[in-house]
Design a protein around this motif. Structure first.
Motif: not given
Ligand code: NAD
Length: 264
Positions: A13-15, A17-19, A37-39, A64-66, A141-145, A186-191, A194-196
């Motif tokens: 899910m939320a696939a 971009k990013g993590i 899925g992603a929105r 998909t909106d989660v 599950n992707i959560t957070s530190t 748990c992601p810490g600070r991943i580029l 979101r972190i930007r």
């Molecule tokens: P990101 O902003 O790069 O990507 C977020 C993704 O989530 C995007 O694809 C976006 O379209 C999708 N999304 C947002 N709301 C949604 C919804 N309602 N339904 C479906 N998709 C949705 O963020 P990321 O850094 O990849 O973060 C992923 C998760 O990890 C987030 O929950 C974030 O809070 C958490 N996290 C990230 C960090 C970090 O350092 N990047 C640190 C701690 C936690």
């Protein structure tokens, strides 16, 4: 090491971009079929095309909106209809907004609960029968530190994400007889974006500092002195999804370059 993922079907899910995207790529690199899925339809399709070109595995991308129960039902049904099974769930969503106590009213608390905890519950509920009927599964599950150490300026995450940890630990017991493991990463600070976008709130730089300055400041607290790459987290997700991780369940593992100092 062959992670044994060829022929497995992974829902990420939320696939777009990013993590989430990095997790989809890491699982595809190991031969898994990917349902993503992603929105946003366009960015999701771009990510799916990139993944297909790079790894040539079957891919299904569905907007998909989660936070919407009907969207979750639809993507799980489409996955099972197209591929006849579902083995892996990577539960991921955008993070809740940054801010302090006085910035949030009831509606924002409710929205954060639906985004962060209820979406996780609903996705697990939707995939569970399919994993059980195919003899096992992996939920990550992707959560957070923030679940290890609250993060200043991220109150909604600090307050709501620990619910995912309680859920995971409880379900690790309930699901073990069905050979389904469930773990948190748990992601810490991943580029990522979101972190930007949060860098000015999270860093100690003065107002008006550039994003690059804020990100440099954020790296200073990390023993490795750099932000993480999404792929560095995704490799752990691929391992937890693998046959080799068959005895790991109920755990919460940071990927943070040593940022969190807690012992547990
Ligand atoms: P990101 O902003 O790069 O990507 C977020 C993704 O989530 C995007 O694809 C976006 O379209 C999708 N999304 C947002 N709301 C949604 C919804 N309602 N339904 C479906 N998709 C949705 O963020 P990321 O850094 O990849 O973060 C992923 C998760 O990890 C987030 O929950 C974030 O809070 C958490 N996290 C990230 C960090 C970090 O350092 N990047 C640190 C701690 C936690």
């Amino acid at each position: 090491m062959d992670l044994g993922l060829t022929g497995k079907v992974a829902l990420v899910m939320a696939a777009s971009k990013g993590i989430g995207k990095a997790c989809a790529m890491a699982l595809a690199a190991e031969g898994a079929t990917i349902v993503m899925g992603a929105r946003n339809k366009e960015t999701l399709q771009q990510a799916a095309d990139e993944l297909q070109q790079r790894y040539n595995v079957p891919v299904l991308a569905l907007p998909t909106d989660v936070t919407k129960a009907a969207d979750i039902q639809a993507i799980v049904e489409a996955a099972v209809q197209q591929f006849q099974r579902l083995d892996i769930l990577v539960n991921n969503a955008g993070g809740p907004p940054f801010g302090y106590f006085e910035s949030f009213d009831d509606a924002q608390w409710q929205a954060a609960f639906e985004l962060t905890l209820l979406s996780t519950v609903r996705l697990i509920r939707a995939v569970h029968p399919h994993m059980r009927s195919s003899g096992g599964g992996r939920i990550i599950n992707i959560t957070s530190t923030s679940v290890k150490q609250p993060i200043d300026g991220l109150l909604l995450s600090n307050a709501i994400r620990p619910g995912v940890i309680g859920l995971t630990k409880s379900l690790s017991v309930e699901f073990a007889p069905d050979n389904i493991t469930i773990n948190n990463v748990c992601p810490g600070r991943i580029l990522t974006d979101r972190i930007r976008s949060g860098s000015s709130v999270l860093s100690r730089t003065a107002a008006g500092a550039s994003e690059e300055e804020a990100l440099r400041d954020l790296a200073q607290d990390i023993p490795m002195k750099r932000l993480g790459k999404p792929e560095e987290l995704a490799s752990l997700v691929a391992f937890l999804a693998s046959e080799q991780a068959s005895y790991i369940t109920g755990t919460t593992i940071p990927v943070d370059g040593g940022l969190v100092r807690s012992l547990l």
